[in-house]
Design a protein around this motif. Structure first.
Motif, PDB file in Angstrom:
ATOM      1  N   TYR A 171       0.811  -1.220   0.000  1.00 35.94           N
ATOM      2  CA  TYR A 171       0.000   0.000   0.000  1.00 35.94           C
ATOM      3  C   TYR A 171       0.846   1.273   0.000  1.00 35.94           C
ATOM      4  CZ  TYR A 171      -3.685  -3.314   1.068  1.00 35.94           C
ATOM      5  OH  TYR A 171      -4.563  -4.371   1.022  1.00 35.94           O
ATOM      6  N   ASP A 172       2.027   1.211  -0.611  1.00 37.79           N
ATOM      7  CA  ASP A 172       2.925   2.367  -0.678  1.00 37.79           C
ATOM      8  C   ASP A 172       3.236   2.920   0.713  1.00 37.79           C
ATOM      9  OD1 ASP A 172       3.126   2.324  -3.484  1.00 37.79           O
ATOM     10  OD2 ASP A 172       1.195   3.350  -3.645  1.00 37.79           O
ATOM     11  N   TRP A 173       3.406   2.010   1.657  1.00 37.67           N
ATOM     12  CA  TRP A 173       3.747   2.406   3.014  1.00 37.67           C
ATOM     13  C   TRP A 173       4.603   1.314   3.628  1.00 37.67           C
ATOM     14  CZ3 TRP A 173       0.942   0.840   7.880  1.00 37.67           C
ATOM     15  CH2 TRP A 173       1.447   1.511   9.002  1.00 37.67           C
ATOM     16  N   THR A 174       5.716   1.687   4.187  1.00 39.22           N
ATOM     17  CA  THR A 174       6.572   0.723   4.862  1.00 39.22           C
ATOM     18  C   THR A 174       6.827   1.203   6.285  1.00 39.22           C
ATOM     19  OG1 THR A 174       8.563   1.823   4.060  1.00 39.22           O
ATOM     20  CG2 THR A 174       7.738  -0.028   2.750  1.00 39.22           C
ATOM     21  N   PHE A 175       7.228   0.285   7.134  1.00 33.13           N
ATOM     22  CA  PHE A 175       7.542   0.629   8.515  1.00 33.13           C
ATOM     23  C   PHE A 175       8.609  -0.336   9.006  1.00 33.13           C
ATOM     24  CE2 PHE A 175       3.801  -2.064   8.245  1.00 33.13           C
ATOM     25  CZ  PHE A 175       4.166  -3.157   9.017  1.00 33.13           C
ATOM     26  N   ASP A 176       9.257   0.052  10.068  1.00 28.12           N
ATOM     27  CA  ASP A 176      10.307  -0.772  10.656  1.00 28.12           C
ATOM     28  C   ASP A 176       9.666  -1.923  11.425  1.00 28.12           C
ATOM     29  OD1 ASP A 176      12.429  -1.770  12.338  1.00 28.12           O
ATOM     30  OD2 ASP A 176      13.493   0.111  11.949  1.00 28.12           O
ATOM     31  N   ARG A 177      10.224  -3.118  11.269  1.00 24.93           N
ATOM     32  CA  ARG A 177       9.682  -4.299  11.939  1.00 24.93           C
ATOM     33  C   ARG A 177       9.579  -4.148  13.454  1.00 24.93           C
ATOM     34  NH1 ARG A 177      11.864 -10.182  10.051  1.00 24.93           N
ATOM     35  NH2 ARG A 177      10.423 -11.186  11.442  1.00 24.93           N
ATOM     36  N   LYS A 178      10.488  -3.383  14.022  1.00 28.61           N
ATOM     37  CA  LYS A 178      10.481  -3.192  15.477  1.00 28.61           C
ATOM     38  C   LYS A 178       9.224  -2.451  15.947  1.00 28.61           C
ATOM     39  CE  LYS A 178      12.954   1.191  15.648  1.00 28.61           C
ATOM     40  NZ  LYS A 178      14.212   1.865  15.883  1.00 28.61           N
ATOM     41  N   GLU A 179       8.511  -1.810  15.022  1.00 28.51           N
ATOM     42  CA  GLU A 179       7.305  -1.070  15.376  1.00 28.51           C
ATOM     43  C   GLU A 179       6.080  -1.966  15.546  1.00 28.51           C
ATOM     44  OE1 GLU A 179       6.965   1.959  12.362  1.00 28.51           O
ATOM     45  OE2 GLU A 179       8.811   2.937  13.019  1.00 28.51           O
ATOM     46  N   LEU A 180       6.213  -3.251  15.201  1.00 26.87           N
ATOM     47  CA  LEU A 180       5.096  -4.199  15.312  1.00 26.87           C
ATOM     48  C   LEU A 180       4.949  -4.710  16.737  1.00 26.87           C
ATOM     49  CD1 LEU A 180       5.531  -6.504  12.187  1.00 26.87           C
ATOM     50  CD2 LEU A 180       3.575  -5.055  12.684  1.00 26.87           C
ATOM     51  N   VAL A 181       3.739  -4.644  17.242  1.00 27.83           N
ATOM     52  CA  VAL A 181       3.410  -5.218  18.541  1.00 27.83           C
ATOM     53  C   VAL A 181       2.336  -6.271  18.314  1.00 27.83           C
ATOM     54  CG1 VAL A 181       2.505  -4.775  20.863  1.00 27.83           C
ATOM     55  CG2 VAL A 181       3.904  -3.042  19.722  1.00 27.83           C
ATOM     56  N   MET A 182       2.615  -7.499  18.699  1.00 31.37           N
ATOM     57  CA  MET A 182       1.638  -8.570  18.524  1.00 31.37           C
ATOM     58  C   MET A 182       0.584  -8.506  19.629  1.00 31.37           C
ATOM     59  SD  MET A 182       2.633  -9.785  15.754  1.00 31.37           S
ATOM     60  CE  MET A 182       1.416 -11.085  15.606  1.00 31.37           C
ATOM     61  N   SER A 183      -0.637  -8.901  19.275  1.00 35.02           N
ATOM     62  CA  SER A 183      -1.743  -8.872  20.234  1.00 35.02           C
ATOM     63  C   SER A 183      -2.657 -10.068  20.004  1.00 35.02           C
ATOM     64  CB  SER A 183      -2.540  -7.577  20.049  1.00 35.02           C
ATOM     65  OG  SER A 183      -3.745  -7.615  20.772  1.00 35.02           O
ATOM     66  N   ASN A 184      -3.344 -10.472  21.056  1.00 33.92           N
ATOM     67  CA  ASN A 184      -4.335 -11.550  20.938  1.00 33.92           C
ATOM     68  C   ASN A 184      -5.652 -10.986  20.405  1.00 33.92           C
ATOM     69  OD1 ASN A 184      -2.551 -13.378  22.030  1.00 33.92           O
ATOM     70  ND2 ASN A 184      -3.259 -13.059  24.113  1.00 33.92           N
ATOM     71  N   GLY A 185      -5.570 -10.269  19.322  1.00 33.49           N
ATOM     72  CA  GLY A 185      -6.765  -9.675  18.721  1.00 33.49           C
ATOM     73  C   GLY A 185      -6.738  -8.164  18.838  1.00 33.49           C
ATOM     74  N   ILE A 186      -7.454  -7.519  17.927  1.00 35.98           N
ATOM     75  CA  ILE A 186      -7.512  -6.065  17.910  1.00 35.98           C
ATOM     76  C   ILE A 186      -8.299  -5.525  19.094  1.00 35.98           C
ATOM     77  CG2 ILE A 186      -8.414  -4.068  16.627  1.00 35.98           C
ATOM     78  CD1 ILE A 186      -5.856  -5.322  15.437  1.00 35.98           C
ATOM     79  N   ILE A 187      -9.354  -6.212  19.497  1.00 38.55           N
ATOM     80  CA  ILE A 187     -10.189  -5.701  20.594  1.00 38.55           C
ATOM     81  C   ILE A 187      -9.396  -5.568  21.895  1.00 38.55           C
ATOM     82  CG2 ILE A 187     -12.220  -6.139  22.044  1.00 38.55           C
ATOM     83  CD1 ILE A 187     -13.563  -7.286  19.474  1.00 38.55           C
TER      84      ILE A 187
END
Length: 193
Positions: free
Chosen positions: A3-19
């Motif tokens: 989608y013409d957007w990149t980010f650093d992998r370190k910015e990802l936070v895993m979660s047990n769901g969006i809610i």
């Protein structure tokens, strides 16, 4: 990037769901006397997240023209101008109207958010489910300033019908907010909530 957007992998936070992530983010972003703003009609859990942490929710009603929803920018700006309104929750593409927000619409929202120094949670889990002729733009991709203040929610659940996996991620460029959410998510997972 897709989608013409990149980010650093370190910015990802895993979660047990969006809610669960949504509930945690609303609570630590907003102080007890602060408010959460979102567009209505809305996914009910945006309000539930505000209610659960005893934060006031503020609604800006979309304009419905024969089933085609558009944003009332004047109303949105008026409600965002309240200094107690510190968080905006965006659903992009929008649930339940099905609107895929156009880049120019998102830019107008971005101007309002930036002017009022607000944080944004952008729920983008429906981004792969769009009809031909529509183009998805991630809210965080609009500018460096927008990206810095946006927490983007993504998950495979809608695209691949994998809701039962309870797996999602939040992209958080802000290091301190990312650290706090990671710590809270680890606590929630450990406690089995």
């Amino acid at each position: 990037s897709k989608y013409d957007w990149t980010f650093d992998r370190k910015e990802l936070v895993m979660s047990n769901g969006i809610i669960p992530a949504l509930f945690e983010m609303v609570e630590y972003i907003c102080k007890p006397d602060e408010k959460v703003l979102f567009l209505t009609p809305s996914y009910a859990y945006f309000k539930y997240a505000a209610d659960a942490s005893h934060r006031e929710s503020v609604c800006s009603d979309l304009i419905n023209t024969d089933g085609y929803y558009t944003i009332d920018y004047e109303d949105l700006e008026k409600k965002a101008a309240d200094e107690k309104t510190t968080l905006f929750i965006l659903c992009n593409p929008h649930n339940p109207s099905g609107r895929v927000w156009k880049e120019e619409e998102l830019k107008k929202i971005g101007e309002i958010i930036e002017k009022n120094n607000m944080w944004v949670i952008s729920d983008e889990i429906h981004c792969d489910l769009i009809m031909p002729g529509n183009t998805f733009t991630s809210f965080a991709s609009l500018s460096e300033e927008t990206e810095k203040n946006t927490m983007t929610c993504m998950a495979p659940s809608k695209t691949f019908n994998l809701a039962g996996l309870q797996a999602s991620c939040v992209i958080i460029p802000d290091q301190e907010r990312r650290r706090r959410l990671k710590a809270q998510m680890a606590k929630v997972s450990f406690e089995g909530r």
